[in-house]
Design a protein around this motif. Sequence first.
Motif, short mmCIF file in Angstrom:
data_model
loop_
_atom_site.label_atom_id
_atom_site.label_comp_id
_atom_site.label_asym_id
_atom_site.label_seq_id
_atom_site.Cartn_x
_atom_site.Cartn_y
_atom_site.Cartn_z
N SER A 556 0.84 -1.21 0.00
CA SER A 556 0.00 0.00 0.00
C SER A 556 0.87 1.25 0.00
O SER A 556 0.56 2.24 -0.68
CB SER A 556 -0.92 0.00 1.22
OG SER A 556 -1.84 -1.07 1.15
N CYS A 557 1.95 1.19 0.76
CA CYS A 557 2.89 2.32 0.80
C CYS A 557 3.53 2.53 -0.57
O CYS A 557 3.61 3.66 -1.06
CB CYS A 557 3.95 2.05 1.87
SG CYS A 557 5.32 3.23 1.88
N LEU A 558 3.98 1.45 -1.19
CA LEU A 558 4.59 1.55 -2.51
C LEU A 558 3.59 2.09 -3.53
O LEU A 558 3.92 2.92 -4.39
CB LEU A 558 5.10 0.18 -2.96
CG LEU A 558 6.28 -0.40 -2.16
CD1 LEU A 558 6.55 -1.84 -2.61
CD2 LEU A 558 7.54 0.44 -2.34
N GLN A 568 5.02 16.45 -5.79
CA GLN A 568 4.78 15.82 -4.48
C GLN A 568 6.04 15.16 -3.93
O GLN A 568 6.14 14.92 -2.75
CB GLN A 568 3.66 14.78 -4.60
CG GLN A 568 2.30 15.40 -4.82
CD GLN A 568 1.24 14.34 -5.09
OE1 GLN A 568 1.44 13.44 -5.92
NE2 GLN A 568 0.13 14.43 -4.38
N GLY A 569 6.98 14.85 -4.79
CA GLY A 569 8.27 14.32 -4.34
C GLY A 569 8.24 12.86 -3.95
O GLY A 569 7.20 12.21 -3.91
N ARG A 570 9.43 12.32 -3.70
CA ARG A 570 9.65 10.96 -3.20
C ARG A 570 8.89 9.92 -4.02
O ARG A 570 8.10 9.14 -3.50
CB ARG A 570 9.27 10.85 -1.73
CG ARG A 570 10.11 11.76 -0.84
CD ARG A 570 10.20 11.23 0.56
NE ARG A 570 8.91 11.00 1.18
CZ ARG A 570 8.74 10.37 2.34
NH1 ARG A 570 9.79 9.91 2.98
NH2 ARG A 570 7.54 10.21 2.85
N ARG A 571 9.13 9.90 -5.29
CA ARG A 571 8.48 8.92 -6.15
C ARG A 571 9.29 7.64 -6.17
O ARG A 571 10.46 7.59 -5.80
CB ARG A 571 8.34 9.46 -7.57
CG ARG A 571 7.53 10.74 -7.67
CD ARG A 571 7.22 11.06 -9.11
NE ARG A 571 6.15 10.22 -9.62
CZ ARG A 571 5.84 10.12 -10.91
NH1 ARG A 571 6.52 10.80 -11.81
NH2 ARG A 571 4.87 9.34 -11.32
N LEU A 572 8.66 6.56 -6.66
CA LEU A 572 9.35 5.28 -6.78
C LEU A 572 10.33 5.31 -7.95
O LEU A 572 10.16 6.07 -8.90
CB LEU A 572 8.34 4.15 -7.02
CG LEU A 572 7.33 3.85 -5.93
CD1 LEU A 572 6.52 2.62 -6.33
CD2 LEU A 572 7.98 3.63 -4.58
N SER A 573 11.31 4.43 -7.89
CA SER A 573 12.19 4.26 -9.03
C SER A 573 11.39 3.66 -10.19
O SER A 573 10.34 3.05 -9.99
CB SER A 573 13.35 3.32 -8.66
OG SER A 573 12.84 2.02 -8.35
N ARG A 574 11.89 3.86 -11.41
CA ARG A 574 11.15 3.39 -12.58
C ARG A 574 10.91 1.89 -12.53
O ARG A 574 9.80 1.40 -12.79
CB ARG A 574 11.91 3.75 -13.85
CG ARG A 574 11.24 3.28 -15.14
CD ARG A 574 12.06 3.67 -16.35
NE ARG A 574 12.06 5.12 -16.51
CZ ARG A 574 11.10 5.78 -17.18
NH1 ARG A 574 10.09 5.11 -17.71
NH2 ARG A 574 11.16 7.08 -17.32
N ASP A 575 11.94 1.10 -12.19
CA ASP A 575 11.81 -0.36 -12.16
C ASP A 575 10.77 -0.80 -11.14
O ASP A 575 9.99 -1.72 -11.39
CB ASP A 575 13.17 -1.00 -11.85
CG ASP A 575 14.12 -0.94 -13.02
OD1 ASP A 575 13.67 -0.62 -14.13
OD2 ASP A 575 15.32 -1.21 -12.82
N CYS A 576 10.79 -0.15 -9.98
CA CYS A 576 9.82 -0.52 -8.93
C CYS A 576 8.41 -0.16 -9.36
O CYS A 576 7.47 -0.93 -9.14
CB CYS A 576 10.19 0.18 -7.62
SG CYS A 576 9.05 -0.19 -6.26
N LYS A 577 8.24 1.00 -9.99
CA LYS A 577 6.90 1.41 -10.40
C LYS A 577 6.31 0.43 -11.41
O LYS A 577 5.12 0.12 -11.38
CB LYS A 577 6.94 2.82 -10.99
CG LYS A 577 5.54 3.33 -11.36
CD LYS A 577 5.55 4.78 -11.78
CE LYS A 577 4.13 5.22 -12.12
NZ LYS A 577 4.07 6.64 -12.52
#
Length: 835
Positions: A556-558, A568-577
């Motif tokens: 849920s956090c991811l 908004q900042g603090r986005r996931l890395s491309r691979d994780c997204k």
Amino acid sequence: MADCRRVPLLLLLMCIFCCVHQNQAENNKPLVNADSVPNPPGGPVPPAVNPVVADRSLGAGASLQRKRSTGWKLAEEAVCREDLTRLCPKNSWNNNLSVLECLQDKKEETEISAECNHLLWNYKLNLTTDPKFESVAVEVCKSTIADIKECASEELGKGYLVSCLVDHRGNISDYQCNQYIHKMTSIVFSDYRLICGFMDKCKEDINALHCGSISTGEKDVHSQGEVIACLEKGLIREAEEQPGARVIKDECKKAIMRVAELSSDDFHLDRYLYFSCRDDRERFCENTLAGEGRVYKCLFNHKFEEAMTERCREALTTRQKLIAQDYKVSYSLAKSCKSDLRKYRCSVDTNMPRAREARLSYLLLCLESAVHRGRVVSGECQGEMMDYRRMLMEDFSLSPEIVLHCRSEIESHCSGLHRKGRTLHCLMKAGRGDIAAIDANCQRALQTLLQEADPGADYRIDRALNEACESVIQTACKHIRNGDPMILSCLMEHLYTEKMVEDCEHRLLELQYFIARDWKLDPILYKKCQGDASRLCHTHGWNETSEMMPPGAIFSCLYRHAYRSVEQGRRLSRDCKVEVQRILHQRALDVKLDPELQKRCMTDLGKWCSEKTDAGQEVECLQDHLEDLVLECRDMVGNLTELESEDIQIEALLMRACEPVIQSHCHEVADNQVDTGDLMECLVQNKHEKEMNEKCLVGVTHFQLVQIKDFRFSYKFKTACKEDVLKLCPNIKKKVDVVICLSTTVRNDTLQDVKEQRVSVKCRKQLRVEEVEMSEDIRLDPELYDSCQPDIKRLCPNVNYGNAQVRVPSAAASNHNPSVFNSHASQSNECERQK
């Protein structure tokens, strides 16, 4: 026996046995001739032996009290002559060791006389209690002792040296010494009373558990293994907290596990299993060489074969349960993973064989954690781990926690399904809610077992799934390497396609239900997102848990960070997204694969959507009843719908249905879709093309109808007009009302010739798109639709919605039937007012 106090089950006593060890070296000279070593004082019967037994050992002319010559042979005793003639080849009679091996390894049903049994017992007891024979160990294993520091430092004359050699037998490369140790163990393990200190430590438990008499001579040679087997079963009953289980003394527990460890390399040493599986070994493992645990593994692999005898299957299960309590009971696992266990500090206290660190589950979790973190674990060790992970998935009874906490569920729902993982999948089905409610402790036990077995890393570990989905894998996923974790994702992608079979669908959803509740069980997601999860969600290591963090919280956090804007900042890395999106696509197929959604909407699902059982229907049902849902469920469904508007590919079923129109009209948009909402807009614009099929049309229209409930559900509209809405239309949520509000503002500004329009340019452009879309289907204007429903039913019963057909009569209709326009004049006042 007092000298054995330091090492419970040590075969220290066995050193003596070397006297009977006659092994041909390469020069064909005997290693040690049993006949050349003097008998202990008093002949084969030691002074300490019960006189009653000694008397019983007399018979058939045997005169055991007389002094023996140095060339005395067992074959010369009249009490064993008939058995030897019947059971053993004549060329073995001249060697005492060969006689012992022949007679003690005969099948249980092949009886040998009681007098001969007792003669053998007394002779072996002599061999295993005379310290003089330690000198033979020094001679035979001279170079080995020098290489093993622990053994070289042992004090001679107390039997510790032989104990040390037995402990290190896996590291002994010298052939003669190896043979010497092997032969000694085969003698000692034939009777628990010959294992140094064992009877002293377990006497009380043997009596309490009614495991057999401890009186010398009470049981014959072949039945002694049953005593240890009985104690082992008592130990398992205690671990599983079975009704009536007795607590076994710690020193006896250690002795039992030590016996199991010392017999782990050669199945001949587990006497109960050896006799229980003699026929099965010949049937399934005839060509498997004994030693290094190979026969055990072969029998384990055939445990659920139809031809396997029930007695052997039971003995194998007992052995596996001991391995679950102490991994060192598996010789091959302990040997193959020794260096990796040390490297990754997976064995904190090696002096405590039954400590937490010795449990198979701890070992698997620790090493799996290393693998998932990208550390190097030897291929040999990983192969052993896979064997035991598969074993855990095949037989639920190997997990004491499952047996303890899921007992009532197994009895109620899963009786008779225990083989090949069927009971475990039955419990998973119950945990998923497809059968009945399941106890929370049972649910946790299932989740823990799946983390230990880690089937998400390799589908082949789950035998029930593997067998059910084999045909699907061969057709739909044949391009993926066998055993690759992406095969599970491939199966999910084909979940509701023509390539899926029913049995595979059920097994897959049962497993995925639990994988969805622990993000670590999806190895690809974990690999790509462990850095993001640590940075943004404060996660622990792979094999660590936090009671403060509920299941599903990490994903849920991811998910929350996956769709944050740059601002908004603090986005996931491309691979994780990419992986988060993959999981979202899969979860959209079944509401039970979204733990938070199922939890928060459980009441509403039962109230509004209990009859919606087809794929994807439950989520659609919740969206249809959005205004009626409880607040926490409404928020959850709203978030999901908002996300779908941004990335409609989450709706996998809709994408499959719309494949023809996407390929013909929207393929460029689909290929370049990156959080834009362009794909859904393209589908809406092409609703009436010839490639559009009914399923796709229904799905697209449904999404349009859902969007009108909240302007945020339309991603492009929200992106273009959010600031305008907050400034000009505050507190308005319904999309149709927001469109009317903004359109009215644009109209007023235009009519009044204001210098600067209050609605931004980008919002005005999107407004025109929305107005066109809404005018295309009367249902997209709820107030008008509700007011005109009676007139629609009366005047346009056969007219399809969409393409503005309900709003405006077609030219063809008016030409053929002028009364259509006249009839519209009599529409209800309310409908006319709304128009």
